[in-house]
Design an enzyme around this catalytic site. Structure first.
Site, PDB file in Angstrom:
ATOM      1  N   SER A 275     -44.782  30.527 -41.362  1.00  0.00           N
ATOM      2  CA  SER A 275     -45.420  29.752 -40.290  1.00  0.00           C
ATOM      3  C   SER A 275     -46.668  29.106 -40.867  1.00  0.00           C
ATOM      4  O   SER A 275     -47.107  29.449 -41.964  1.00  0.00           O
ATOM      5  CB  SER A 275     -45.826  30.674 -39.133  1.00  0.00           C
ATOM      6  N   ASP A 276     -47.253  28.182 -40.149  1.00  0.00           N
ATOM      7  CA  ASP A 276     -48.603  27.722 -40.485  1.00  0.00           C
ATOM      8  C   ASP A 276     -49.580  28.730 -39.861  1.00  0.00           C
ATOM      9  O   ASP A 276     -49.178  29.658 -39.156  1.00  0.00           O
ATOM     10  CB  ASP A 276     -48.820  26.286 -39.974  1.00  0.00           C
TER      11      ASP A 276
END
Ligand code: BGC
Length: 752
Positions: A275-276
């Site tokens: 994920s970011d």
């Protein structure tokens, strides 16, 4: 271009194997052996230990070292020196299974030695230099123990209000694919695994507002936004990063179509997706998860394997599995992808970081030389009336004026990693060093500070301008105004810069404007008042010497714009490869495509950039005009340097399908080649393009190559004249299920 693209990917694959052997010691292991080791390891792991591998935590006050030594952390970010890295890895080695953590950092355009920012680097239209810059960044970072970079950014963007346009390659999918692949290759060669980001559509947020929502029809995703990511898979990107944005209503972090169907099933990617930063938590903000548990569940089920700075996976996934809401096989698969990547990178087999390694040994003379070479080719000469440049022998004094002339840190731009101001050679220093060699006097005045709220400094600057033969005015965008969370609603030069520049130009002396910045800026009436304008982007550590090389004519400018330069912010989004309209612009007809208060054209088009010499193009020759799927379109053109200075030219080939079942772009870049010509020299450039690359996608993902004419344009920018036409003799459509993959240069070959 077939020669380039086929050879390019073949080279990538061969090259990749070769440099993995050097950069990633275990990469030589046969795939079956890696799988066996991973599966053996997985069998010994508890559910909590597997989930620990999915957890990425940042260095900083909130880091719990116990989590590392108890196997609750799979990756760490923001460790930027060997001592800390060695200490953290030693902690990981204390865990029951002693699985090494992976160290990641944002390294986009250099570690200690700063290269030009990626958008600038794209202006070089030179994949060799993209590889070189990324390789140097990786070499320096991996020396101190960093293993993984959150780069390259493969987000295509056509809206320079979006601050992160600086991190990418601009508006074109072909250029973007070639350069993204080159960057992945360069980083890998230098010893860094890549996390190609942000998957996907992040570069087209509404209104250019960072983090805002994105609507991109599927056909447009396949044809335009996805190809650079696909190229990253081909080039061996170890991982991908999910984007923050919602794409057509589904946040990328929970978007199974992106993270599983496209990336894994269609492209065959077997690395992992992170994920970011807190991107999984943001699913609550997006309004698709009620709480952390639901957010974690949606993200992992969509195919996001690693949770960056959210701690939702370690907190909620054990219970999600026990309650049966998430099958354990999903956790196994995510952990397997991460362990497989670690294994391939050799993390289990190589020594940990040597704490004695320090980055102060950089920048080396060799790295500086590379940074200078890259920066030289990124500088774009936008206009040059009256031949103000190169600086002529009769100039005896130069005024170097402007807030960015002596701004060593700002010339790095955003994501300066470990760049130090004292390593940076400012533009003033670069120009001064060269001027001194010829006894030219330099006067320096800032004109205003970086914020430029006041014109108090104008009189001193005017004085310098009036008493000098030539002025180099260095203005633009301070680094703070560019990058993540730096969207701009106004694109004019900040503060009083434009007013000050107008006053300087009004002095009536020869003047050249050098723009520093991470995006095209609105120039207002300045291009009429200032004869010479150069875009120097954020040129990095060697920006000063590189720019001086160009200004004094030791190097001929060869950069070309990787995006269309707007006249006004109201024109955005703006891009050359737009669709036609039923009412194309007609000068005398109000009811056609236009603004009532602005021209419809960009100030400078895509692919634009001048040289100190002139290149003449012969009439292009098309070897065979009637072609079928699988054939090669061959176009050749003779380019001659008709001026008196040697230099590079980027020869560009565009196509258009004028009548199709869907509207097709007015122009599409399909090939380019950068060549070098001595004065008077000619070279024949032969482009070979696989006919299969001339088709397009439908919304259902099928790929169509349609019977009919295709127009060809060859020249030095996207306004190139029509050069000829070919005819595709049959229609071939490839349904979604039968495609092995989509939208990359290599894939076109496989699809049909
Ligand atoms: C950015 C990413 C970056 C990450 C880690 C995020 O805010 O969107 O591009 O890699 O931070 O620094």
């Amino acid at each position: 271009m077939m020669v380039q693209s086929t050879g390019f990917f073949a080279f990538l694959r061969l090259g990749l194997a070769a440099f993995f052997a050097v950069a990633f010691p275990a990469a030589g292991q046969p795939q079956e052996e890696v799988e066996k080791r991973v599966n053996d390891l997985l069998r010994t792991m508890t559910l909590e230990e597997k989930i620990g591998q999915l957890n990425m935590v940042s260095n900083g006050a909130l880091l719990r070292w116990d989590d590392i030594s108890s196997g609750r952390v799979g990756a760490l970010l923001n460790f930027n020196n060997a001592q800390d890295i060695a200490r953290a890895q030693a902690a990981a080695r204390q865990s029951r299974l002693k699985i090494p953590v992976l160290f990641g950092l944002d390294i986009l355009h250099g570690f200690r030695t700063q290269f030009p920012i990626p958008l600038g680097e794209a202006a070089a239209f030179n994949p060799r230099l993209s590889r070189l810059a990324s390789e140097w960044a990786a070499r320096e970072a991996s020396y101190i123990g960093v293993q993984w970079t959150f780069a390259p950014m493969a987000d295509l963007s056509r809206d320079s209000r979006w601050g992160r346009i600086v991190e990418g390659f601009g508006e074109d999918p072909y250029l973007g694919s070639v350069l993204t692949a080159a960057r992945v290759e360069g980083f890998s060669k230098g010893g860094l695994a890549t996390a190609t980001k942000h998957f996907a559509g992040y570069g087209a947020p509404q209104g250019g507002r960072d983090y805002d929502t994105t609507y991109i029809p599927p056909a447009e995703m396949y044809d335009t936004y996805l190809p650079p990511f696909r190229a990253a898979v081909e080039a061996g990107s170890v991982s991908f990063m999910a984007a923050f944005n919602a794409l057509n209503g589904v946040p990328s972090t929970a978007n199974a179509w992106l993270q599983t169907d496209v990336l894994r099933k269609r492209w065959g990617f077997d690395g992992f997706v992170t994920s970011d930063w807190a991107g999984i938590n943001e699913l609550i903000g997006h309004g698709i998860a009620e709480d952390g548990a639901e957010a974690a569940r949606k993200a992992i089920l969509a195919g996001v394997d690693m949770d960056m700075m959210g701690e939702l996976y370690i907190r909620y996934l054990p219970e999600e599995v026990r309650s049966g809401r998430v099958p354990e096989s999903v956790i196994d698969e995510a952990a397997r992808r991460i362990l497989r990547s670690k294994m391939r990178l050799g993390l289990f087999d190589r020594p940990d970081a040597d704490p004695k390694h320090v980055d102060s040994i950089f920048p080396s003379a060799e790295a500086r030389q590379a940074a200078r070479e890259v920066a030289q080719e990124t500088i774009v000469l936008l206009q040059n009336r009256n031949k103000v440049l190169p600086i002529s022998g009769s100039v005896r004094s130069i005024a170097v004026v402007g807030p960015l002339a002596d701004a060593p840190l700002d010339q790095f731009g955003p994501h300066g990693a470990r760049g130090h101001a004292q390593d940076s050679v400012s533009i003033l220093q670069g120009v001064r060093a060269k001027a001194e060699q010829s006894g030219i006097q330099i006067r320096h005045a800032i004109g205003c500070d970086l914020v430029c709220h006041s014109s108090d400094q104008l009189p001193a600057a005017l004085e310098a301008v009036k008493s000098s033969d030539l002025t180099i005015a260095v203005f633009g965008e301070p680094a703070d105004l560019s990058g993540e969370a730096a969207s701009r609603a106004h694109l004019a030069l900040n503060g009083k810069q434009e007013e000050i520049l107008r006053a300087l130009a009004a002095a009536g002396k020869p003047i050249a404007l050098v723009i520093i910045g991470g995006r095209p800026l609105e120039l207002g009436t300045l291009p009429d008042q200032i004869p010479s304008v150069l875009m120097a982007w954020y040129p990095g550590t060697e920006g000063g010497p590189a720019l001086a090389d160009i200004l004094f004519g030791d190097v001929n400018p060869s950069g070309k714009l990787p995006l269309s330069w707007p006249r006004s912010v109201g024109q955005l989004p703006l891009y050359y490869n737009r669709l036609p309209t039923g009412r194309p612009t007609l000068e005398n007809n109000r009811f056609t495509l236009k603004y009532v208060d602005e021209a419809i054209t960009p100030l400078y088009p895509f692919g634009w950039g001048l040289s100190y010499t002139q290149f003449a193009y012969s009439r292009p020759e098309i070897t065979k005009t009637h072609l079928k799927a699988g054939d090669i379109l061959e176009v050749s053109v003779q380019v001659t340097n008709e001026g008196s200075q040697k230099g590079h030219e980027v020869v560009q080939l565009y196509t258009r399908d004028p009548v199709a079942s869907r509207s097709r772009p007015l122009r599409e870049l399909k090939a380019f080649e950068k060549i070098f010509l001595e004065p008077g020299q000619s070279k024949r450039v032969t482009f070979q393009i696989l006919v299969n690359a001339l088709g397009f996608h439908q919304d259902d993902g099928s790929y169509w190559l349609e019977k009919g004419a295709i127009q060809i344009f060859v020249g030095g920018n996207s306004l190139a004249d029509l050069s000829g036409e070919i005819f595709l003799e049959e229609t071939v459509t490839v349904p979604l299920g039968e495609q092995r993959a989509i939208s990359s240069m290599k894939v076109y070959r496989n699809d049909l």
